[in-house]
Design an enzyme around this catalytic site. Structure first.
Site, short mmCIF file in Angstrom:
data_model
loop_
_atom_site.label_atom_id
_atom_site.label_comp_id
_atom_site.label_asym_id
_atom_site.label_seq_id
_atom_site.Cartn_x
_atom_site.Cartn_y
_atom_site.Cartn_z
N TYR A 235 0.82 -1.22 0.00
CA TYR A 235 0.00 0.00 0.00
C TYR A 235 0.86 1.28 0.00
O TYR A 235 0.69 2.14 -0.86
CB TYR A 235 -0.90 -0.05 1.22
CG TYR A 235 -1.92 1.04 1.35
CD1 TYR A 235 -3.15 0.93 0.71
CD2 TYR A 235 -1.69 2.16 2.14
CE1 TYR A 235 -4.12 1.92 0.86
CE2 TYR A 235 -2.64 3.15 2.29
CZ TYR A 235 -3.86 3.03 1.66
OH TYR A 235 -4.80 4.00 1.80
N THR B 151 -13.78 5.62 7.73
CA THR B 151 -14.54 5.02 6.62
C THR B 151 -14.69 3.53 6.88
O THR B 151 -14.01 2.96 7.75
CB THR B 151 -13.79 5.20 5.29
OG1 THR B 151 -12.60 4.40 5.34
CG2 THR B 151 -13.44 6.64 5.00
#
Ligand code: NAP
Length: 259
Positions: free
Chosen positions: A154, A189
């Site tokens: 990532y 989120t």
């Protein structure tokens, strides 16, 4: 809120079914934009498209070139052009030590993050360069700026998204197309909630390490995306803008409050 001049602007939002993409789509709808929404989660996307009266919605996978071309074709046929792209589709990291990481999972994260960003931006720019106007926002991350153990797909891929954004800005700005990245800090989120639930991150530790003392809200990223999509940012190109509650500013060890 002051008028950002987005009324009637034709904006494509990827990752629109959840989190930052969803909140971006909601804000752009309130600002009067004509929305084309894309996500791989089609049932959730259908609900969002209905809620926001999107002019078009299209399921797809941003790692597939055909799907990226199809989402732009959908914007062209439903809206007649494309003024903005908020590219929010993304996945979180496979958290593992370098010696143990599964290379196929590593590749999938790199593909969604970097290949997906490149394909989405390129598909949108084909139309925007022809029009000689448009603005694109990509999603980098604070993990693309700082080093982190056990985050080997990532972070490097997000750093590459920032570099991709710079390179594309150098190529497209002269032709009327701006592109910028946002580097969110830790934003509340579903992606982050899953990491909390799986014990991969500790919300309290993250909040304590953040100068503002809390995680961010998806709306706080959406507002910056709307600014970057609008003419209010008309002389900004190729930047990666941290929206992180001061995370990258802090160089101390441990919680901010103990310093
Ligand atoms: P999220 O809540 O998981 O939303 C991402 C959406 O993108 C989901 O609907 C997801 O579908 C979709 N998606 C994933 N892969 C896709 C693909 N290949 N093609 C099309 N759609 C795809 O995540 P988020 O937190 O809003 O993150 C949005 C972006 O911000 C990501 O690029 C993320 O890396 C970046 N970011 C987030 C944070 C944070 O703290 N939240 C921090 C830094 C950067 P599924 O649910 O099916 O996967």
């Amino acid at each position: 809120m002051t008028d950002l001049g987005l009324v009637g602007k034709r904006v494509l939002v990827t990752g629109a079914a959840s989190g930052i993409g969803l909140e971006t789509a909601r804000l752009l709808a309130r600002e009067g934009a004509a929305l084309v929404l894309m996500d791989r989660d089609e049932p959730a996307l259908d609900a969002v498209a209905g809620e926001l009266r999107a002019v078009a919605r299209i399921g797809g996978d941003v790692t597939r070139e055909d799907d990226c071309e199809a989402m732009v074709a959908a914007a062209l046929s439903a809206a007649g052009g494309l003024d903005g792209l908020a590219h929010c589709a993304g996945v979180s990291d496979h958290v593992a030590r370098a010696l143990e990481i599964d290379i196929d999972q590593w590749q999938r994260i790199v593909d969604v993050t970097l290949r997906g960003s490149f394909l989405a931006c390129r598909a949108a720019a084909r139309v925007m360069l022809e029009q000689k106007s448009g603005s694109i926002v990509t999603m980098s991350s604070v993990r693309g700026v700082i080093g982190s153990p056990r985050r080997h797909a990532y972070g490097p891929a997000k750093a590459a998204v920032s570099m991709m954004t710079k390179n594309l800005a150098c190529e497209w700005s002269l032709h009327g197309v701006r592109i910028n990245a946002i580097a969110p800090g830790f934003i509340r989120t579903p992606m982050v909630q899953r990491l909390v639930d799986d014990g991969k991150i500790d919300e309290r530790i993250l909040a304590d390490r953040t100068p503002m003392g809390r995680l961010g809200l998806p709306l706080e990223i959406a507002r910056v995306s709307a600014f970057l999509l609008s003419d209010w940012s008309s002389y900004i190109a190729g930047v990666t803008l941290p929206v992180d509650g001061g995370w990258l500013a802090y160089g101390g060890a441990g919680p901010v409050a103990t310093h």
